[in-house]
Design a protein around this motif. Structure first.
Motif, short mmCIF file in Angstrom:
data_model
loop_
_atom_site.label_atom_id
_atom_site.label_comp_id
_atom_site.label_asym_id
_atom_site.label_seq_id
_atom_site.Cartn_x
_atom_site.Cartn_y
_atom_site.Cartn_z
N HIS A 270 0.85 -1.29 0.08
CA HIS A 270 -0.08 -0.04 -0.10
C HIS A 270 0.85 1.28 -0.13
N ILE A 271 0.75 2.14 -0.87
CA ILE A 271 1.32 3.17 -1.03
C ILE A 271 0.40 4.61 -0.87
N PHE A 272 0.63 5.39 -0.07
CA PHE A 272 -0.20 6.64 -0.05
C PHE A 272 0.76 7.63 -0.49
N VAL A 273 0.10 8.42 -1.47
CA VAL A 273 0.97 9.48 -2.36
C VAL A 273 0.17 10.79 -1.94
N VAL A 274 0.87 11.76 -1.16
CA VAL A 274 0.44 12.91 -0.66
C VAL A 274 0.90 14.05 -1.36
N GLU A 275 0.10 14.61 -2.19
CA GLU A 275 0.65 15.59 -3.02
C GLU A 275 -0.39 16.68 -3.69
N ASP A 276 -0.22 18.05 -3.45
CA ASP A 276 -1.55 18.94 -3.79
C ASP A 276 -1.53 19.22 -4.92
N ASP A 277 -0.48 18.78 -6.11
CA ASP A 277 -0.59 19.06 -7.46
C ASP A 277 -1.11 17.88 -7.99
N HIS A 278 -2.73 18.08 -8.68
CA HIS A 278 -3.37 16.82 -9.20
C HIS A 278 -2.61 16.11 -10.08
N GLN B 179 -5.11 6.73 10.05
CA GLN B 179 -5.32 6.03 11.27
C GLN B 179 -5.82 4.76 10.93
N GLN B 180 -6.22 4.55 9.78
CA GLN B 180 -7.03 3.30 9.31
C GLN B 180 -5.75 2.37 8.71
N ASN B 181 -4.89 2.71 8.24
CA ASN B 181 -3.92 1.95 7.49
C ASN B 181 -2.41 2.52 7.81
N PRO B 182 -1.88 2.35 9.14
CA PRO B 182 -0.79 2.99 9.53
C PRO B 182 0.25 2.22 9.13
N LYS B 183 0.34 1.06 8.25
CA LYS B 183 1.59 0.57 7.76
C LYS B 183 2.02 0.92 6.34
N ALA B 184 0.85 1.63 5.68
CA ALA B 184 1.23 2.11 4.26
C ALA B 184 2.55 2.97 4.25
N VAL B 185 3.26 2.76 2.88
CA VAL B 185 4.38 3.51 2.79
C VAL B 185 3.95 4.95 2.27
N VAL B 186 4.42 6.05 2.74
CA VAL B 186 4.10 7.24 2.37
C VAL B 186 5.18 7.90 1.50
N LEU B 187 4.47 8.51 0.43
CA LEU B 187 5.24 9.23 -0.55
C LEU B 187 4.73 10.91 -0.22
N MET B 188 5.63 11.75 0.60
CA MET B 188 5.06 12.99 0.97
C MET B 188 5.76 14.05 0.30
N ASP B 189 4.80 14.97 -0.44
CA ASP B 189 5.49 16.38 -0.82
C ASP B 189 5.75 17.16 0.25
N ILE B 190 6.54 18.00 0.25
CA ILE B 190 6.83 18.84 1.60
C ILE B 190 5.83 20.44 1.41
N ASN B 191 5.75 20.83 0.26
CA ASN B 191 5.14 22.02 0.30
C ASN B 191 3.85 21.99 -0.09
N PHE B 192 2.94 22.55 0.75
CA PHE B 192 1.46 22.78 0.61
C PHE B 192 1.06 24.26 0.81
N GLU C 188 -1.65 12.43 -9.97
CA GLU C 188 -2.04 11.07 -10.97
C GLU C 188 -0.87 10.37 -11.74
N GLU C 189 0.07 11.23 -12.15
CA GLU C 189 1.22 10.44 -12.86
C GLU C 189 1.96 9.49 -11.89
N LEU C 190 2.11 9.95 -10.81
CA LEU C 190 2.78 8.95 -9.85
C LEU C 190 1.86 7.69 -9.61
N ASN C 191 0.37 7.94 -9.63
CA ASN C 191 -0.51 6.88 -9.27
C ASN C 191 -0.34 5.67 -10.46
N ILE C 192 -0.27 6.27 -11.62
CA ILE C 192 -0.29 5.48 -12.81
C ILE C 192 0.96 4.54 -13.03
N GLN C 193 2.20 5.38 -12.88
CA GLN C 193 3.40 4.73 -12.79
C GLN C 193 3.66 3.62 -11.63
#
Length: 548
Positions: free
Chosen positions: A136-144, A175-188, A148-153
């Motif tokens: 499970h990968i969580f992509v946290v990115e404000d640029d849609h 809170q529901q899936n704490p074991k996911a790997v997070v890909l996190m943008d920094i600037n929001f 989406e490009e990361l999601n597809i690839q």
């Protein structure tokens, strides 16, 4: 990993064995002393005496004889002073040595308490990092668009991806899936370092930190430091190199056990070598011990260690000389060499390092310190080595490395009389893939084949990117007929994979040529035969496997 009680029992047995050997060791030291001439300087004999006393300095405390180590160290220092003069000993000097040697005999009766609970002190550290338990990968990115490009690839490579454009939504999902790997943008929009701040909040109070890879355009030191303090395990700059990201995620989410570290110990004391081996094996490493430095070449080549633990004072060939010999071998120029000695003279330690050593550990050494030092050296060495021998896109061995490995494997096969096959694999019509779907799509096809080869082949097999869309595979303990079956199954599966580019699906195939070492006895002929078989497969219509 051994049971702690079982390990402690082994350490106690080694301590008892050491105690049982002491009377004979002291007898041999006394014999060497008595054979030294009274009226002249015998440099070789004096060096032997010094080496034998030195061995007690480093080993005594390890096995519960602290007083023995102290007395031996005092005598060793006195012998060093005399060795600088290189003149016949005076009556007073001989008397001083004899008094010290009698004291050595006396202190062997004063054994400390049995070896303490050292088993519990040994930090068991597997070779790789702790891995995430899911894909499970969580992509946290404000640029849609970027999200989406990361999601597809990532989805293309088999990952289950969820995209979050808002930090608040991400908080709830964690809170529901704490074991996911997070890909996190920094600037929001609401916070220029919002990615770091929200991860810091989530990490608080957690026994096991969230696995986080930061993706950002920021390269300032302060931002990097903030990412580290938030327990980020990687910091990748945008635009993200998808190959590097996939490599990192493959490691983090792999369920395959990492290969254990391999350590070669060269130590003339059998009981000390056994002690170090027991400690390192408890920490999950594979260990080979050599007691005669003159016998090191065969195990060095066959065992292929990740690190060499080397005593300095040994008969016939000391550790400094041996390090120079090892460094003259091209295959071992960069292997970590760690000296392990009771030598306390800083100048001599630095001299040892200058001759090819990477670290100097002073005997006696606590088990947990030995394990920690060895692991840190191997980890750093493997990281640096990967930059030299790995292809940046696929993570496979590069052209030079796979050819070197073929030389090594063919030589070993000849010595052991075992089968071996070599395969050349080439993606069909790859130029058309690039021209039609773009180079990014072509890279993904290369990456997908490299992953399929790694997944379907054994740990003992070796895969390299030979160049462009061409791969090389070394199949150990495999004859030509079996190699054909293995590569044929992979060929069929690869041809059924669906690749995606700009919303369009397409497939790709590969051709393969295989050669068997039983018919082509040296690396050059083996490689040439596999290449010619690949040429035949191409001209016979492609998408097939041919045995030379």
């Amino acid at each position: 990993m051994a049971d702690p009680n079982e390990l402690q029992a082994k350490l106690n047995l080694l301590s008892d064995a050491y105690a049982a050997q002491l009377p004979e060791k002291l007898k041999q030291i006394w014999l060497v002393w008595e054979q030294l001439p009274l009226d002249s300087w015998d440099e070789k004999g004096f060096e032997t005496l010094h080496r034998m006393v030195h061995s007690l300095t480093g080993s005594g405390k390890t096995f519960g004889f602290a007083l023995l180590s102290d007395v031996a160290r005092n005598l060793e220092e006195y012998l060093k002073q005399l060795a600088q003069a290189k003149t016949a000993l005076s009556a007073q000097q001989r008397s001083h040595i004899q008094i010290s040697m009698r004291e050595l005999h006396q202190v062997t009766l004063h054994r400390d308490a049995p070896v303490g609970d050292q088993a519990g002190l040994i930090a068991v550290a597997p070779p790789g990092q702790d891995t995430a338990s899911s894909k499970h990968i969580f992509v946290v990115e404000d640029d849609h668009d970027q999200a989406e490009e990361l999601n597809i690839q990532l989805s293309y490579f088999g990952y289950d991806v969820r995209v979050f454009n808002k930090l608040a939504d991400f908080r709830l999902a964690m809170q529901q899936n704490p074991k996911a790997v997070v890909l996190m943008d920094i600037n929001f929009p609401e916070d220029s370092r919002g990615g770091i701040h929200v991860i810091e909040e989530i990490q608080q109070g957690r026994d096991i930190p969230v696995t986080v890879v930061f993706l950002t355009v920021h390269d300032e030191f302060a931002t990097r430091l903030g990412a580290v303090r938030a327990n980020g395990i990687a910091y990748l700059s945008k635009p993200v190199n998808i190959g590097n990201l996939i490599d990192r995620l493959d490691i983090l989410t792999s369920t395959l056990p990492s290969a254990p570290y391999r350590v070669l110990i060269v130590e003339d004391s059998e009981v000390l070598a056994a002690y170090y081996a027991t400690v390192l094996e408890q920490a999950g490493m594979v260990v080979k011990a050599v007691n005669n430095p003159l016998d090191v070449m065969h195990p060095l080549l066959e065992f292929a260690p990740d690190l060499i633990l080397l005593d300095i004072y040994m008969p016939e060939c000391n550790g400094l000389e041996l390090a120079k010999v090892i460094r003259q071998l091209d295959a071992f120029v960069s292997i970590p060499i760690v000296f392990l000695s009771a030598e306390s003279d800083l100048d001599k330690q630095l001299f040892a390092m200058d001759l090819g050593g990477d670290d100097f550990l002073t005997k006696p050494i606590q088990p947990q310190h030995l394990v920690s030092s060895v692991i840190s050296r191997i980890r750093r060495s493997l990281i640096l080595r990967s930059f030299m021998v790995r292809d940046s896109l696929t993570g496979l061995l590069n052209h030079t490395a796979i050819k070197d490995q073929l030389d090594h494997e063919v030589a070993q096969t000849k010595r052991q009389g075992t089968p071996l096959s070599f395969a050349m694999v080439d993606i069909d019509h790859f130029k058309q893939v690039n021209d039609t779907y773009g180079h990014q799509a072509g890279d993904r096809v290369i990456k997908s084949l490299s992953r399929l080869l790694k997944q379907r082949l054994r740990e003992t097999d070796m895969v390299g990117r030979y160049g462009g869309e061409e791969f090389a595979v070394i199949l150990s303990n495999t004859d030509g007929a079996m190699a054909v079956k293995v590569l044929e199954a992979i060929r069929k599966d690869f041809s059924q994979l669906r690749h995606l580019a700009d919303g369009k699906e397409f497939s790709a195939t590969f051709s393969c040529g295989i050669a068997d070492v039983s018919h082509f006895g040296d690396p050059a002929k083996l490689g040439d035969a596999a290449d010619k078989a690949l040429y035949k497969a191409k001209h016979a219509g492609r998408n097939q496997v041919i045995l030379a």
